[in-house]
Design a protein around this motif. Structure first.
Motif, PDB file in Angstrom:
ATOM      1  N   CYS A  64      46.110  -1.606  34.574  1.00  0.00           N
ATOM      2  CA  CYS A  64      46.479  -2.677  33.646  1.00  0.00           C
ATOM      3  C   CYS A  64      47.327  -2.135  32.495  1.00  0.00           C
ATOM      4  CB  CYS A  64      45.228  -3.361  33.089  1.00  0.00           C
ATOM      5  SG  CYS A  64      44.263  -4.234  34.337  1.00  0.00           S
ATOM      6  N   ILE A 122      49.708  -8.567  41.223  1.00  0.00           N
ATOM      7  CA  ILE A 122      48.320  -8.563  40.781  1.00  0.00           C
ATOM      8  C   ILE A 122      47.560  -9.499  41.719  1.00  0.00           C
ATOM      9  CG2 ILE A 122      46.745  -8.976  38.874  1.00  0.00           C
ATOM     10  CD1 ILE A 122      49.221  -8.705  37.003  1.00  0.00           C
ATOM     11  N   LYS A 172      43.284 -12.125  36.212  1.00  0.00           N
ATOM     12  CA  LYS A 172      44.676 -11.887  36.613  1.00  0.00           C
ATOM     13  C   LYS A 172      45.656 -12.618  35.705  1.00  0.00           C
ATOM     14  CE  LYS A 172      44.236 -13.520  40.693  1.00  0.00           C
ATOM     15  NZ  LYS A 172      42.902 -14.079  40.501  1.00  0.00           N
TER      16      LYS A 172
END
Length: 180
Positions: free
Chosen positions: A87, A104, A112
């Protein structure tokens, strides 16, 4: 020139940042007996700050984001399985500079969308042209549009530095034409 004429000239030159703070800066300079260059530098900084702020506002508005979220806002306890390092790597925006794509993937409700919005917002702050779209809604618009509208939509989708298609196939069923 008197103060009113200077303000009018600043507006004509589109120096609204200086125009808005001119009288304050004049009083400040008189009160503190600042040298001219210091006062002038402060006025130029006012103009630069105003232009940067307006540019950021335009970039954010054009992005389609509905909120300014960051990774700092994310509750990591909500989904401890989320790969934090990946991330934060996305958040560096290196993939944009490299011309790479990021995908993602995960189950609904895992964070998400928050991550995608945080990356998109970070990209707007970094000066990138960003578009954030709810995929099913946009693909539906595409399917219902005529040839000109579809061409226009495609152009809108390929121009930005970062295109975020959120909730891709969330509806699970889109027309074959829209999918194509």
């Amino acid at each position: 020139m008197n103060l009113a004429e200077i303000e009018r000239a600043l507006r004509e030159l589109r120096l609204s940042g200086i125009a808005e703070t001119l009288s304050t800066r004049v009083m400040q300079a008189q009160a503190s007996q600042e040298p001219f260059l210091e006062t002038f530098a402060a006025m130029l900084q006012d103009e630069l700050d105003r232009r940067r702020t307006r540019l950021m506002e335009r970039r954010y508005k054009r992005s389609g984001l509905d909120e300014k979220v960051t990774l700092a806002d994310f509750d990591w306890r909500f989904n401890p399985k989320l790969p934090r390092s990946a991330c934060f790597e996305l958040h560096t925006l290196k993939f944009i500079a490299e011309g790479a794509n990021a995908l993602i993937v995960g189950k609904p409700g895992t964070g998400k969308s928050h991550l995608a919005k945080a990356v998109a917002y970070q990209a707007t702050l970094a000066g990138h042209d960003v578009r954030y779209l709810e995929a099913d809604t946009e693909f539906g618009r595409y399917a219902l549009g005529n040839a000109t509208e579809r061409g226009s939509l495609l152009k809108e989708w390929v121009q930005p530095d970062l295109l975020v298609l959120d909730d891709l196939f969330l509806a699970r069923r889109i027309s074959e034409h829209a999918a194509e």
